[in-house]
Design a protein around this motif. Sequence first.
Motif, short mmCIF file in Angstrom:
data_model
loop_
_atom_site.label_atom_id
_atom_site.label_comp_id
_atom_site.label_asym_id
_atom_site.label_seq_id
_atom_site.Cartn_x
_atom_site.Cartn_y
_atom_site.Cartn_z
N GLY A 35 -53.46 16.86 -41.79
CA GLY A 35 -53.74 17.50 -43.07
C GLY A 35 -53.78 16.48 -44.21
N MET A 36 -52.88 15.51 -44.16
CA MET A 36 -52.88 14.45 -45.18
C MET A 36 -54.16 13.62 -45.09
SD MET A 36 -48.82 13.46 -44.97
CE MET A 36 -49.02 11.86 -45.64
N GLN A 37 -54.65 13.41 -43.88
CA GLN A 37 -55.89 12.65 -43.70
C GLN A 37 -57.10 13.44 -44.22
OE1 GLN A 37 -55.77 9.42 -42.97
NE2 GLN A 37 -53.57 9.84 -42.94
N ILE A 38 -57.07 14.76 -44.06
CA ILE A 38 -58.15 15.60 -44.61
C ILE A 38 -58.17 15.45 -46.12
CG2 ILE A 38 -58.92 17.98 -44.97
CD1 ILE A 38 -57.65 18.61 -42.20
N ARG A 39 -57.00 15.52 -46.73
CA ARG A 39 -56.88 15.40 -48.19
C ARG A 39 -57.37 14.01 -48.63
NH1 ARG A 39 -55.96 19.00 -51.50
NH2 ARG A 39 -54.90 18.61 -53.44
N ARG A 40 -56.99 12.99 -47.88
CA ARG A 40 -57.42 11.63 -48.18
C ARG A 40 -58.95 11.53 -48.09
NH1 ARG A 40 -56.65 7.18 -43.98
NH2 ARG A 40 -57.90 5.56 -44.89
N THR A 41 -59.51 12.16 -47.07
CA THR A 41 -60.97 12.16 -46.89
C THR A 41 -61.64 12.85 -48.07
OG1 THR A 41 -60.71 12.19 -44.49
CG2 THR A 41 -62.85 12.88 -45.36
N ARG A 42 -61.10 14.00 -48.47
CA ARG A 42 -61.68 14.78 -49.56
C ARG A 42 -61.68 14.00 -50.87
NH1 ARG A 42 -58.89 19.10 -48.85
NH2 ARG A 42 -60.46 20.21 -47.70
N ASN A 43 -60.65 13.18 -51.08
CA ASN A 43 -60.51 12.46 -52.35
C ASN A 43 -61.07 11.04 -52.32
OD1 ASN A 43 -59.21 14.68 -53.47
ND2 ASN A 43 -57.21 13.99 -52.77
N ALA A 44 -61.57 10.58 -51.18
CA ALA A 44 -62.05 9.20 -51.05
C ALA A 44 -63.43 9.03 -51.69
CB ALA A 44 -62.13 8.82 -49.57
N ASP A 45 -63.76 7.77 -52.01
CA ASP A 45 -65.10 7.52 -52.53
C ASP A 45 -66.11 7.66 -51.38
OD1 ASP A 45 -65.40 5.04 -51.12
OD2 ASP A 45 -64.31 4.01 -52.71
N LYS A 46 -67.37 7.66 -51.73
CA LYS A 46 -68.44 8.00 -50.79
C LYS A 46 -68.45 7.16 -49.52
CE LYS A 46 -73.20 9.47 -51.06
NZ LYS A 46 -74.37 9.62 -51.92
N GLU A 47 -68.30 5.85 -49.64
CA GLU A 47 -68.36 4.97 -48.47
C GLU A 47 -67.17 5.17 -47.54
OE1 GLU A 47 -70.87 3.03 -47.38
OE2 GLU A 47 -71.93 4.03 -49.04
N VAL A 48 -65.99 5.27 -48.11
CA VAL A 48 -64.77 5.48 -47.30
C VAL A 48 -64.83 6.86 -46.65
CG1 VAL A 48 -62.25 5.68 -47.39
CG2 VAL A 48 -63.42 3.91 -48.74
N ARG A 49 -65.30 7.84 -47.40
CA ARG A 49 -65.40 9.21 -46.88
C ARG A 49 -66.29 9.26 -45.63
NH1 ARG A 49 -67.65 12.38 -51.05
NH2 ARG A 49 -65.66 12.16 -52.09
N LYS A 50 -67.40 8.51 -45.64
CA LYS A 50 -68.29 8.48 -44.47
C LYS A 50 -67.55 8.06 -43.21
CE LYS A 50 -72.91 7.55 -46.24
NZ LYS A 50 -73.98 6.56 -46.31
N GLU A 51 -66.72 7.03 -43.35
CA GLU A 51 -65.95 6.53 -42.20
C GLU A 51 -64.87 7.51 -41.77
OE1 GLU A 51 -66.63 3.86 -40.27
OE2 GLU A 51 -68.43 3.81 -41.53
#
Length: 157
Positions: A35-51
């Motif tokens: 769940g914490m990783q989902i939140r991190r993904t949601r709040n990440a910038d575009k390039e990091v979110r892709k990964e």
Amino acid sequence: MALEIPDTIKTWSQFGHPILMWVLLGLTIYALYLGMQIRRTRNADKEVRKELVKKNFSLRHHQIGSILLALMVLGTIGGMGVTYINNGKLFVGPHLLAGLAMTGMIATSAALVPYMQKGNELARYTHITLNVVLLGLFGWQAVTGMQIVQRIIEKMA
């Protein structure tokens, strides 16, 4: 015709619930991580979110949550059933009441998922809050549950 359960099964069945609950406590911690990783993904910038999206945290969190819901409900019913079979009654105390509250909390948390999928932030924060409280209660239940297991072992000796 009364069905008599062999004493060996009655005795050893008392350890199924604690073992299952310890496994579920570990899975709950893993679900928190996801769940914490989902939140991190949601709040990440575009390039990091892709990964991060490639790691499928959301699907894994949902799957683990579904397993937790099913096994916690079955584990609660099983623990109560075994207690009743072995003692002819339930011991209404903090361990039972907290376990029942946890079962209600995880069901409510799971029921919020469709609202979260539609972007409802209140549902999301309620889901997170319920699960953090659930994890805290789970830790407390682990301690009180081991005290109960110790009393069972003392009776066996």
